[in-house]
Design a protein around this motif. Structure first.
Motif, mmCIF file in Angstrom:
data_model
loop_
_atom_site.group_PDB
_atom_site.id
_atom_site.type_symbol
_atom_site.label_atom_id
_atom_site.label_comp_id
_atom_site.label_asym_id
_atom_site.label_seq_id
_atom_site.Cartn_x
_atom_site.Cartn_y
_atom_site.Cartn_z
ATOM 1 N N THR A 16 65.729 -0.970 30.252
ATOM 2 C CA THR A 16 66.095 -1.711 31.462
ATOM 3 C C THR A 16 64.876 -1.873 32.370
ATOM 4 N N TYR A 17 64.618 -3.122 32.781
ATOM 5 C CA TYR A 17 63.551 -3.400 33.748
ATOM 6 C C TYR A 17 64.133 -3.362 35.160
ATOM 7 N N HIS A 18 63.385 -2.836 36.081
ATOM 8 C CA HIS A 18 63.758 -2.817 37.508
ATOM 9 C C HIS A 18 65.195 -2.333 37.725
ATOM 10 N N ARG A 19 65.660 -1.459 36.864
ATOM 11 C CA ARG A 19 67.009 -0.845 36.925
ATOM 12 C C ARG A 19 68.151 -1.815 36.669
ATOM 13 N N VAL A 20 67.877 -3.108 36.536
ATOM 14 C CA VAL A 20 68.991 -4.051 36.385
ATOM 15 C C VAL A 20 68.905 -4.973 35.163
ATOM 16 N N ILE A 21 67.681 -5.288 34.727
ATOM 17 C CA ILE A 21 67.556 -6.263 33.629
ATOM 18 C C ILE A 21 67.485 -5.520 32.291
ATOM 19 N N THR A 22 68.521 -5.702 31.482
ATOM 20 C CA THR A 22 68.526 -5.056 30.161
ATOM 21 C C THR A 22 67.818 -5.975 29.171
ATOM 22 N N ALA A 23 66.647 -5.525 28.672
ATOM 23 C CA ALA A 23 65.854 -6.372 27.785
ATOM 24 C C ALA A 23 66.092 -6.033 26.319
ATOM 25 N N VAL A 24 66.457 -4.777 26.061
ATOM 26 C CA VAL A 24 66.634 -4.319 24.680
ATOM 27 C C VAL A 24 67.914 -3.502 24.639
ATOM 28 N N ASN A 42 61.071 -14.195 17.982
ATOM 29 C CA ASN A 42 60.455 -15.197 18.861
ATOM 30 C C ASN A 42 60.077 -14.617 20.210
ATOM 31 N N ASN A 43 59.483 -15.467 21.029
ATOM 32 C CA ASN A 43 59.184 -15.126 22.420
ATOM 33 C C ASN A 43 60.391 -14.541 23.116
ATOM 34 N N GLY A 44 60.204 -13.442 23.816
ATOM 35 C CA GLY A 44 61.294 -12.902 24.622
ATOM 36 C C GLY A 44 62.359 -12.153 23.844
ATOM 37 N N ALA A 45 62.148 -11.940 22.547
ATOM 38 C CA ALA A 45 63.166 -11.264 21.727
ATOM 39 C C ALA A 45 63.283 -9.773 22.053
ATOM 40 N N GLY A 46 62.214 -9.209 22.623
ATOM 41 C CA GLY A 46 62.246 -7.792 22.982
ATOM 42 C C GLY A 46 61.293 -6.927 22.169
ATOM 43 N N LYS A 47 60.397 -7.573 21.415
ATOM 44 C CA LYS A 47 59.475 -6.830 20.552
ATOM 45 C C LYS A 47 58.490 -6.002 21.368
ATOM 46 N N THR A 48 57.834 -6.669 22.328
ATOM 47 C CA THR A 48 56.842 -5.971 23.149
ATOM 48 C C THR A 48 57.500 -4.840 23.933
ATOM 49 N N THR A 49 58.686 -5.102 24.463
ATOM 50 C CA THR A 49 59.392 -4.073 25.225
ATOM 51 C C THR A 49 59.644 -2.851 24.333
ATOM 52 N N THR A 50 60.066 -3.088 23.100
ATOM 53 C CA THR A 50 60.332 -1.975 22.173
ATOM 54 C C THR A 50 59.044 -1.194 21.905
ATOM 55 N N PRO A 94 47.485 -3.145 22.982
ATOM 56 C CA PRO A 94 48.393 -4.031 23.711
ATOM 57 C C PRO A 94 48.147 -5.504 23.450
ATOM 58 N N GLU A 95 49.130 -6.312 23.849
ATOM 59 C CA GLU A 95 49.031 -7.754 23.622
ATOM 60 C C GLU A 95 47.999 -8.380 24.566
ATOM 61 N N ARG A 96 48.085 -8.013 25.828
ATOM 62 C CA ARG A 96 47.149 -8.581 26.803
ATOM 63 C C ARG A 96 46.291 -7.467 27.390
ATOM 64 N N ASP A 167 50.296 -4.930 19.007
ATOM 65 C CA ASP A 167 51.120 -6.000 19.579
ATOM 66 C C ASP A 167 50.445 -7.350 19.384
ATOM 67 N N GLU A 168 51.060 -8.217 18.602
ATOM 68 C CA GLU A 168 50.581 -9.590 18.369
ATOM 69 C C GLU A 168 49.134 -9.629 17.882
ATOM 70 N N LEU A 169 48.958 -9.199 16.670
ATOM 71 C CA LEU A 169 47.635 -9.209 16.046
ATOM 72 C C LEU A 169 47.067 -10.625 15.938
ATOM 73 N N GLU A 200 54.877 -9.046 15.605
ATOM 74 C CA GLU A 200 54.341 -10.372 15.272
ATOM 75 C C GLU A 200 55.365 -11.472 15.438
ATOM 76 N N GLN A 201 54.904 -12.583 16.018
ATOM 77 C CA GLN A 201 55.732 -13.792 15.982
ATOM 78 C C GLN A 201 55.507 -14.502 14.658
ATOM 79 N N ASN A 202 54.319 -14.272 14.080
ATOM 80 C CA ASN A 202 53.958 -14.926 12.827
ATOM 81 C C ASN A 202 54.468 -14.100 11.642
HETATM 82 P P1 ATP Z 1 56.644 -12.006 23.681
HETATM 83 O O1 ATP Z 1 56.124 -12.235 22.325
HETATM 84 O O2 ATP Z 1 56.712 -13.220 24.529
HETATM 85 O O3 ATP Z 1 55.996 -10.843 24.399
HETATM 86 P P2 ATP Z 1 58.811 -10.262 23.087
HETATM 87 O O4 ATP Z 1 59.707 -10.395 21.904
HETATM 88 O O5 ATP Z 1 57.745 -9.266 22.977
HETATM 89 O O6 ATP Z 1 58.195 -11.653 23.464
HETATM 90 P P3 ATP Z 1 59.521 -9.027 25.548
HETATM 91 O O7 ATP Z 1 58.202 -9.349 26.176
HETATM 92 O O8 ATP Z 1 59.772 -7.648 25.132
HETATM 93 O O9 ATP Z 1 59.768 -9.982 24.305
HETATM 94 O O10 ATP Z 1 60.672 -9.506 26.535
HETATM 95 C C1 ATP Z 1 62.053 -9.192 26.330
HETATM 96 C C2 ATP Z 1 62.833 -9.536 27.572
HETATM 97 O O11 ATP Z 1 62.431 -8.661 28.636
HETATM 98 C C3 ATP Z 1 62.631 -10.951 28.073
HETATM 99 O O12 ATP Z 1 63.867 -11.454 28.492
HETATM 100 C C4 ATP Z 1 61.714 -10.795 29.257
HETATM 101 O O13 ATP Z 1 61.965 -11.769 30.242
HETATM 102 C C5 ATP Z 1 62.073 -9.403 29.779
HETATM 103 N N1 ATP Z 1 60.907 -8.786 30.434
HETATM 104 C C6 ATP Z 1 59.725 -8.503 29.844
HETATM 105 N N2 ATP Z 1 58.861 -7.944 30.732
HETATM 106 C C7 ATP Z 1 59.542 -7.873 31.902
HETATM 107 C C8 ATP Z 1 59.217 -7.391 33.215
HETATM 108 N N3 ATP Z 1 58.021 -6.863 33.485
HETATM 109 N N4 ATP Z 1 60.166 -7.478 34.178
HETATM 110 C C9 ATP Z 1 61.374 -8.018 33.901
HETATM 111 N N5 ATP Z 1 61.754 -8.470 32.696
HETATM 112 C C10 ATP Z 1 60.851 -8.420 31.704
#
Ligand code: ATP
Length: 265
Positions: A16-24, A42-50, A94-96, A167-169, A200-202
């Motif tokens: 959970t981001y900021h206590r409210v947004i569930t990303a994974v 894909n983008n935003g799937a939750g890979k980086t968060t994991t 890290p990715e960035r 993250d994202e080689l 990887e997205q690729n």
């Molecule tokens: P990407 O390849 O774009 O990094 P991803 O699969 O790694 O995509 P994440 O970056 O883990 O995906 O994002 C998963 C979800 O968490 C998305 O909905 C994103 O908006 C949200 N998210 C990521 N970072 C934050 C943050 N710092 N604050 C709030 N929400 C976030």
């Protein structure tokens, strides 16, 4: 490859981001020693968060593992600080913001080392990435994308990882550079006995090198299997490996579409 010993176990985590947004949500995965495991999606799937949850760095993004657990070598890590996890041998590329742009290549590598084994570890980094030897005095800000990725992996190697999280080689890099990086990772795995998680997205790149893959979508794992099985899986071929040209749909749509064709088509 792999000895069968489970090195990393992620068990039904919610992040959970900021206590409210569930990303994974409800994400479980296992990584055996010596394996390369790919996390696809894909983008935003939750890979980086994991990946950042495993490395402990999500705390820096005001996020936390709000449910479930992460265990590395039988020790719970989801409440530990990133430096404690790094010390256990789990090291993130890290990715960035991979490198310190205003430091030279040599300074970037030295920034990762501590203790008496400094020189040995730095020598190892240069051994796997000999291109960096000639660039030692160059500021990292002037490196190409491929050279930066090499430096980031080299700097991670200096931390003596057992489990490397990459993250994202391939992001934004030319195919020739990606092949070179993949070959280097394979060598590192074989010669140093490392275990690697590759985000990887690729999918083509990842499934070429991985033993096992997990596919994520909307914060959940929707499919997993051996790389061989995933490469042969019709849904994956259609969606990720470029066998369905034109409009890109999400993985679930492809799956549903294929199902409906199977039943009605
Ligand atoms: P990407 O390849 O774009 O990094 P991803 O699969 O790694 O995509 P994440 O970056 O883990 O995906 O994002 C998963 C979800 O968490 C998305 O909905 C994103 O908006 C949200 N998210 C990521 N970072 C934050 C943050 N710092 N604050 C709030 N929400 C976030």
């Amino acid at each position: 490859m792999g000895t069968g010993e489970i090195l990393l176990k992620v068990d039904k985590i919610e992040v959970t981001y900021h206590r409210v947004i569930t990303a994974v949500q409800g994400v479980s995965l296992e990584v055996a020693r010596g394996q390369i495991v790919a996390l696809l999606g894909n983008n935003g799937a939750g890979k980086t968060t994991t990946l950042r949850a495993i490395s402990g760095f999500i705390g820096m993004d005001d996020a936390r593992v709000s449910e479930g657990s992460i265990t590395y070598r039988d020790r719970r890590t989801d409440r530990l600080q990133p430096h404690e996890i790094t010390r256990m041998g789990v090291v993130l590329v890290p990715e960035r913001a991979k490198v310190f742009e205003n430091l030279t290549v040599a300074e970037n590598i030295l920034a990762s080392v501590s203790g008496r084994k400094d020189k040995e570890q730095a020598a190892l980094a240069y051994e796997y990435f000999p291109q960096l030897v000639h660039l030692r005095r160059r500021e990292a800000g002037y490196l190409s994308g491929g050279e930066r990725q090499m430096l980031a992996i080299a700097a991670a190697l200096v931390c003596a990882p057992q489990l490397l999280l990459v993250d994202e080689l391939s992001l934004g890099l030319a195919p020739r550079i990606v092949s070179e990086l993949v070959e280097r990772l394979q060598r590192i795995r074989e010669e140093l006995g490392l275990t690697i998680v590759l985000v990887e997205q690729n999918a083509t790149v990842a499934l070429e090198v991985a033993d096992h893959g997990y596919v994520m979508e909307n914060g959940r794992i929707v499919l997993d299997g051996t790389a061989e099985r995933l490469r042969a899986h019709d849904d994956i071929r259609e969606f990720y490996l470029g066998h369905a040209q034109g409009e890109r749909r999400n993985y679930r749509d492809v799956k549903q579409y294929r199902r409906s064709r199977r039943w009605y088509g």
